[in-house]
Design a protein around this motif. Structure first.
Motif, PDB file in Angstrom:
ATOM      1  N   ARG A   1     -37.882 -13.148  28.851  1.00 56.45           N
ATOM      2  CA  ARG A   1     -39.161 -13.081  28.129  1.00 56.45           C
ATOM      3  C   ARG A   1     -38.999 -12.541  26.719  1.00 56.45           C
ATOM      4  O   ARG A   1     -39.961 -12.524  25.952  1.00 56.45           O
ATOM      5  CB  ARG A   1     -40.152 -12.227  28.915  1.00 56.45           C
ATOM      6  N   LEU A   2     -37.804 -12.077  26.369  1.00 57.60           N
ATOM      7  CA  LEU A   2     -37.505 -11.541  25.037  1.00 57.60           C
ATOM      8  C   LEU A   2     -38.407 -10.360  24.687  1.00 57.60           C
ATOM      9  O   LEU A   2     -38.792 -10.164  23.536  1.00 57.60           O
ATOM     10  CB  LEU A   2     -37.603 -12.640  23.976  1.00 57.60           C
ATOM     11  N   LEU A   3     -38.712  -9.548  25.717  1.00 59.89           N
ATOM     12  CA  LEU A   3     -39.492  -8.328  25.548  1.00 59.89           C
ATOM     13  C   LEU A   3     -38.576  -7.118  25.645  1.00 59.89           C
ATOM     14  O   LEU A   3     -37.544  -7.163  26.324  1.00 59.89           O
ATOM     15  CB  LEU A   3     -40.572  -8.238  26.631  1.00 59.89           C
TER      16      LEU A   3
ATOM     17  N   ARG B   1     -30.267  -1.677  17.562  1.00 62.29           N
ATOM     18  CA  ARG B   1     -30.726  -2.946  18.135  1.00 62.29           C
ATOM     19  C   ARG B   1     -31.596  -2.657  19.347  1.00 62.29           C
ATOM     20  O   ARG B   1     -31.293  -1.768  20.134  1.00 62.29           O
ATOM     21  CB  ARG B   1     -29.553  -3.835  18.534  1.00 62.29           C
ATOM     22  N   LEU B   2     -32.676  -3.417  19.491  1.00 63.15           N
ATOM     23  CA  LEU B   2     -33.607  -3.244  20.598  1.00 63.15           C
ATOM     24  C   LEU B   2     -33.172  -4.142  21.755  1.00 63.15           C
ATOM     25  O   LEU B   2     -33.153  -5.369  21.608  1.00 63.15           O
ATOM     26  CB  LEU B   2     -35.022  -3.617  20.150  1.00 63.15           C
ATOM     27  N   PRO B   3     -32.804  -3.575  22.916  1.00 61.78           N
ATOM     28  CA  PRO B   3     -32.437  -4.435  24.052  1.00 61.78           C
ATOM     29  C   PRO B   3     -33.674  -5.155  24.578  1.00 61.78           C
ATOM     30  O   PRO B   3     -34.779  -4.592  24.597  1.00 61.78           O
ATOM     31  CB  PRO B   3     -31.895  -3.442  25.095  1.00 61.78           C
TER      32      PRO B   3
ATOM     33  N   ASP C   1     -31.022 -13.606  18.939  1.00 58.62           N
ATOM     34  CA  ASP C   1     -32.485 -13.619  18.869  1.00 58.62           C
ATOM     35  C   ASP C   1     -32.903 -12.187  19.165  1.00 58.62           C
ATOM     36  O   ASP C   1     -33.423 -11.877  20.228  1.00 58.62           O
ATOM     37  CB  ASP C   1     -33.093 -14.601  19.855  1.00 58.62           C
ATOM     38  N   ASP C   2     -32.619 -11.307  18.212  1.00 58.00           N
ATOM     39  CA  ASP C   2     -32.655  -9.866  18.432  1.00 58.00           C
ATOM     40  C   ASP C   2     -33.425  -9.155  17.332  1.00 58.00           C
ATOM     41  O   ASP C   2     -33.400  -9.564  16.163  1.00 58.00           O
ATOM     42  CB  ASP C   2     -31.229  -9.306  18.456  1.00 58.00           C
TER      43      ASP C   2
ATOM     44  N   GLN D   1     -35.941  -9.084  12.566  1.00 54.85           N
ATOM     45  CA  GLN D   1     -35.569  -9.984  13.659  1.00 54.85           C
ATOM     46  C   GLN D   1     -34.594 -11.012  13.107  1.00 54.85           C
ATOM     47  O   GLN D   1     -34.814 -11.581  12.027  1.00 54.85           O
ATOM     48  CB  GLN D   1     -36.807 -10.698  14.217  1.00 54.85           C
ATOM     49  N   VAL D   2     -33.520 -11.246  13.839  1.00 61.41           N
ATOM     50  CA  VAL D   2     -32.541 -12.256  13.434  1.00 61.41           C
ATOM     51  C   VAL D   2     -32.449 -13.305  14.533  1.00 61.41           C
ATOM     52  O   VAL D   2     -32.223 -12.972  15.710  1.00 61.41           O
ATOM     53  CB  VAL D   2     -31.160 -11.640  13.170  1.00 61.41           C
ATOM     54  N   TYR D   3     -32.638 -14.558  14.142  1.00 58.30           N
ATOM     55  CA  TYR D   3     -32.583 -15.668  15.093  1.00 58.30           C
ATOM     56  C   TYR D   3     -31.657 -16.740  14.548  1.00 58.30           C
ATOM     57  O   TYR D   3     -31.845 -17.221  13.431  1.00 58.30           O
ATOM     58  CB  TYR D   3     -33.985 -16.245  15.304  1.00 58.30           C
ATOM     59  N   THR D   4     -30.655 -17.098  15.333  1.00 61.23           N
ATOM     60  CA  THR D   4     -29.751 -18.175  14.934  1.00 61.23           C
ATOM     61  C   THR D   4     -30.174 -19.461  15.641  1.00 61.23           C
ATOM     62  O   THR D   4     -30.126 -19.555  16.863  1.00 61.23           O
ATOM     63  CB  THR D   4     -28.292 -17.839  15.293  1.00 61.23           C
ATOM     64  N   ALA D   5     -30.638 -20.413  14.859  1.00 64.39           N
ATOM     65  CA  ALA D   5     -31.079 -21.701  15.399  1.00 64.39           C
ATOM     66  C   ALA D   5     -29.869 -22.615  15.550  1.00 64.39           C
ATOM     67  O   ALA D   5     -29.083 -22.783  14.612  1.00 64.39           O
ATOM     68  CB  ALA D   5     -32.100 -22.334  14.471  1.00 64.39           C
TER      69      ALA D   5
END
Length: 302
Positions: free
Chosen positions: A182-184, A175-177, A209-210, A246-250
């Motif tokens: 800013r989600l960078l 996983r990318l921290p 959102d990772d 990329q996984v994003y839970t709305a």
């Protein structure tokens, strides 16, 4: 929003593709949805179904280096000061081939601020009894090598099941921290220790959102992710070049009244134009293709 759309069918499967961003608007089998959908006259909410070319995710400050010169992209995520999701998701694409079970769309992108290249990109949607196959193509029409990445933004839906009653399986190992504001990326990718995506991580209460990396293909050469419950579900597969997801839970998908989850195959991580990680390069006049898809996982009530 009056936008041309194309319906494709095969057996029990049906999909609808929009000219706006070449986005996937509908995917269903026997009327059961396997991707989150939205109204025909509505703009795609939360990036639903979008094609992300020539980079997925974010570019910090809209700036990236090319041959010693800093390029300045338009800040399409101004609140966070980023350029996001490439150049084509708001373009009007043209159908260049059409059959009952498939449609191919194309768009030409000439030089833009921060992107000194001309390229053509295509996407073909094809349905059959197993699900949906999506094939992306790029052709570099410039005189210089073009760096690029490809991503997509589907919200796979596990049939009529509630996402919170399902588990998420990922082929990823890292996983990318990221900076939460800013989600960078805030550091190199790290081993996943707090979720069990290999066995299937229950989604209830999980907020993501990772970007996840190290996506390993199986014996068939494909990377496979899935959202499944007791009654079956849905799988997102991709060619081995899609090393990231990329996984994003709305919290609530518009018009649905329930949570949704985006599972987004990407060839490179966020801000790859700066890090250079897994960035692809296309020589002048050369072409590239890569595929991913959505298939249903059988089960009672699926």
């Amino acid at each position: 929003m009056d936008v041309e759309q194309w319906e494709i069918r095969s057996g029990r499967a049906r999909a609808v593709v929009s000219a706006h961003g070449a986005g996937l608007r509908v995917l269903e089998r026997d009327g059961v949805p396997y991707a989150e959908t939205y109204a025909a006259d509505q703009a795609p909410p939360m990036g639903a179904g979008a094609v992300l070319v020539p980079w997925p995710n974010r570019v910090a400050d809209g700036q990236w280096p090319l041959d010693g010169v800093t390029q300045h992209l338009n800040l399409t995520e101004p609140d966070r000061g980023n350029a996001i999701h490439g150049l084509v998701r708001h373009e009007e694409w043209t159908a260049t081939a059409r059959a009952q079970d498939s449609v191919t769309l194309s768009v030409l992108v000439d030089r833009r601020p921060g992107w000194p290249f001309t390229f053509e990109t295509t996407v073909t949607y094809f349905v059959d009894d197993s699900g949906l196959t999506v094939t992306h193509g790029l052709r570099n029409l410039s005189e210089d090598p073009m760096p690029f990445g490809v991503g997509t933004h589907p919200y796979p839906r596990p049939g009529n099941a509630d996402v919170d009653d399902c588990a998420l399986t990922l082929a990823a190992t890292t996983r990318l921290p990221v900076d939460p504001e800013r989600l960078l990326p805030s550091g190199p990718a790290e081993p996943i220790t707090d979720f069990d995506f290999a066995a299937g991580q229950p989604l209830r209460g999980v907020v993501l959102d990772d970007a996840f990396g190290g996506c390993e293909p199986g014996a068939d050469g494909l990377v496979r992710h899935a959202v499944t419950g007791p009654g079956g579900g849905v799988e997102v597969w991709a060619d081995a070049v899609f090393k990231w997801v990329q996984v994003y839970t709305a919290a609530e998908f518009p018009g649905k009244g329930q949570r949704a989850v985006a599972v987004e195959p990407m060839t490179c991580p966020p801000d790859a134009l700066n890090s250079g990680e897994d960035v692809l390069v296309l020589a002048p006049g050369d072409s590239w293709t890569g595929s991913w898809g959505i298939s249903w996982v059988e089960g009672e009530g699926a």
